[in-house]
Design a protein around this motif. Structure first.
Motif, short mmCIF file in Angstrom:
data_model
loop_
_atom_site.label_atom_id
_atom_site.label_comp_id
_atom_site.label_asym_id
_atom_site.label_seq_id
_atom_site.Cartn_x
_atom_site.Cartn_y
_atom_site.Cartn_z
N LEU A 1 -26.79 -14.40 41.72
CA LEU A 1 -27.70 -13.45 41.97
C LEU A 1 -28.60 -13.85 43.23
N ALA A 2 -29.07 -15.01 43.10
CA ALA A 2 -30.27 -15.27 44.15
C ALA A 2 -29.47 -15.59 45.40
N LYS A 3 -28.03 -15.90 45.52
CA LYS A 3 -27.23 -16.12 46.76
C LYS A 3 -26.58 -14.50 47.53
N SER A 4 -26.60 -13.63 46.27
CA SER A 4 -25.65 -12.65 46.76
C SER A 4 -26.40 -11.81 47.99
N GLU A 5 -25.52 -11.22 48.84
CA GLU A 5 -25.85 -10.19 49.92
C GLU A 5 -25.57 -9.00 49.59
N LYS A 6 -25.29 -8.55 48.51
CA LYS A 6 -24.69 -7.19 48.12
C LYS A 6 -26.00 -6.36 48.26
N ASN A 7 -25.72 -5.14 48.40
CA ASN A 7 -26.93 -4.09 48.43
C ASN A 7 -27.79 -4.11 47.20
N ASN A 8 -26.75 -4.00 46.24
CA ASN A 8 -27.33 -3.72 44.73
C ASN A 8 -26.77 -4.41 43.69
N LEU A 9 -27.36 -4.55 42.50
CA LEU A 9 -26.85 -5.39 41.27
C LEU A 9 -25.58 -4.66 40.84
N ALA A 10 -25.30 -3.58 40.96
CA ALA A 10 -23.90 -3.06 40.29
C ALA A 10 -23.16 -3.54 41.21
N VAL A 11 -23.15 -3.32 42.55
CA VAL A 11 -22.11 -3.90 43.41
C VAL A 11 -21.90 -5.41 43.24
N CYS A 12 -22.81 -6.08 43.19
CA CYS A 12 -23.06 -7.66 42.91
C CYS A 12 -21.97 -8.06 41.64
N LEU A 13 -22.33 -7.60 40.41
CA LEU A 13 -21.54 -7.44 39.17
C LEU A 13 -20.01 -6.96 39.44
N ALA A 14 -19.82 -6.05 39.89
CA ALA A 14 -18.69 -5.53 40.21
C ALA A 14 -17.70 -6.26 41.00
N TYR B 1 -17.67 -0.98 34.82
CA TYR B 1 -18.11 -2.04 33.67
C TYR B 1 -19.45 -2.69 34.17
N ALA B 2 -19.33 -2.60 35.70
CA ALA B 2 -20.95 -3.26 36.37
C ALA B 2 -21.84 -2.19 35.88
N GLU B 3 -21.48 -0.87 36.09
CA GLU B 3 -22.70 0.18 35.84
C GLU B 3 -23.13 0.08 34.27
N GLU B 4 -22.07 -0.14 33.26
CA GLU B 4 -22.17 0.01 31.92
C GLU B 4 -22.98 -1.14 31.66
N VAL B 5 -22.72 -2.28 32.18
CA VAL B 5 -23.64 -3.48 31.78
C VAL B 5 -25.11 -3.24 32.21
N LYS C 1 -4.97 4.21 37.60
CA LYS C 1 -3.59 3.68 38.10
C LYS C 1 -3.31 2.30 37.71
N GLY C 2 -4.43 1.44 37.14
CA GLY C 2 -4.43 0.01 36.97
C GLY C 2 -5.26 -0.27 36.23
N ILE C 3 -5.39 -1.62 35.67
CA ILE C 3 -6.48 -2.29 34.93
C ILE C 3 -7.11 -3.28 35.31
N THR C 4 -8.75 -3.26 35.17
CA THR C 4 -9.55 -4.53 35.48
C THR C 4 -9.12 -5.68 34.84
N SER C 5 -9.97 -6.82 35.28
CA SER C 5 -9.83 -8.00 34.59
C SER C 5 -10.42 -7.90 33.02
N LEU C 6 -11.39 -7.08 32.91
CA LEU C 6 -11.81 -7.06 31.44
C LEU C 6 -10.89 -6.08 30.74
N THR D 1 -10.89 2.93 28.08
CA THR D 1 -11.65 1.70 27.92
C THR D 1 -11.64 1.15 26.56
N PRO D 2 -11.55 -0.16 26.40
CA PRO D 2 -11.21 -0.90 25.26
C PRO D 2 -12.53 -0.78 24.29
N PHE D 3 -13.71 -0.02 24.53
CA PHE D 3 -14.90 0.12 23.67
C PHE D 3 -15.40 1.42 24.03
#
Length: 281
Positions: free
Chosen positions: A170-183, A192-196, A3-8, A241-243
């Motif tokens: 990353l060091a300060k993040s309180e998110k459960n996992n890397l993907a959520v932190c990147l997202a 795109y977080a999962e793609e990275v 329905k919309g677009i991301t920052s990327l 996606t653009p790529f």
């Protein structure tokens, strides 16, 4: 359904639309629902139509459905920026906001918000608001005529992120996992977080503070930034996606990303019955 677009994705669209700079705004239409259409003239490319759906997307289109009676806001935009020159066009940091710097007898900013409810705002050269598509009052900012336009507080700009800053986040993040932190904390959005993570060969479920591959993540981000400098459109079952996504086969590919985004209809509502039928076929 998308329905919309991301920052990327917005960054990719803005990269693709840089040919509009030094062009002119020749006409403005307020189409059905919450949709504006800018008729532009770009050097060497002629007439272009830019569709703007606040809170959702913007892209080039070939369709024009101008109502017989333009809205008050549309008339206001015509008064101030018809026949203005586009001096610049850019994404504000990594926010889902784009800015047109326009010049006529005076300088104006046309600011398009593509997050939350969305909005279109016209200001003078000092960001004093001349007119808005929709008057909005938030906890920390007011968007209405005669107020000063204040951009939302900036978050992390993934386009300028370096390894040192990523390590700190990353060091300060309180998110459960890397993907959520990147997202969320880097602002890439879930897919795109999962793609990275996938391209970097890093477990998306690892705790952010345990990540050792920060240099590799930055390398992948830089690769993606390079890819969206000249994007194309990749249409998948639920994403555009653009790529190309790693290991996925697109249903259709378009020469430009704008063309792909123009296939979206954010106003389309699918009933629960249609959704059920689709899952059974």
């Amino acid at each position: 359904m998308k329905k919309g677009i991301t920052s990327l994705e917005l960054a990719a669209l803005v990269n693709e639309l840089q040919f509009l700079v030094k062009g002119k705004v020749s006409q403005i239409y307020h189409q059905d629902k919450k949709e504006l259409l800018l008729q532009l003239h770009a050097a060497g490319k002629g007439k272009q139509f830019l569709k703007i759906i606040p809170g959702k997307l913007l892209c080039l289109t070939t369709k024009k459905a101008a109502p017989l009676r333009p809205s008050g806001f549309c008339m206001q935009l015509r008064k101030y920026v018809n026949n203005s020159v586009i001096r610049d066009f850019y994404q504000k940091g990594a926010e889902r906001i784009v800015v047109f710097e326009l010049e006529k007898a005076k300088k104006y900013y046309l600011i398009i918000e593509l997050y939350s409810k969305g909005n279109v705002v016209l200001t003078d050269s000092n960001y004093n608001i001349i007119g808005v598509l929709e008057r909005q009052i938030w906890k920390d900012r007011t968007v209405k005529a005669k107020e000063k336009y204040v951009f939302p507080e900036s978050k992390v700009n993934w386009k300028e992120l370096d390894e040192k800053e990523l390590k700190r986040i990353l060091a300060k993040s309180e998110k459960n996992n890397l993907a959520v932190c990147l997202a969320t904390e880097i602002g890439l959005g879930g897919m795109y977080a999962e793609e990275v993570c996938k391209l970097a060969g890093v477990d998306k479920d690892i705790k952010p503070s345990e990540v050792k591959e920060s240099a590799l993540i930055i390398k992948i981000l830089n690769k993606i930034k390079k890819l969206i400098e000249k994007p194309a459109g990749y249409l998948y079952e639920k994403e555009i996606t653009p790529f190309a996504l790693d290991g996925e086969k697109e249903k259709k590919k378009t020469v430009t990303y704008n063309e792909a985004i123009n296939t979206l209809n954010p106003f389309l509502v699918i009933s629960p019955y249609e959704r059920k039928i689709k899952t059974l076929t």
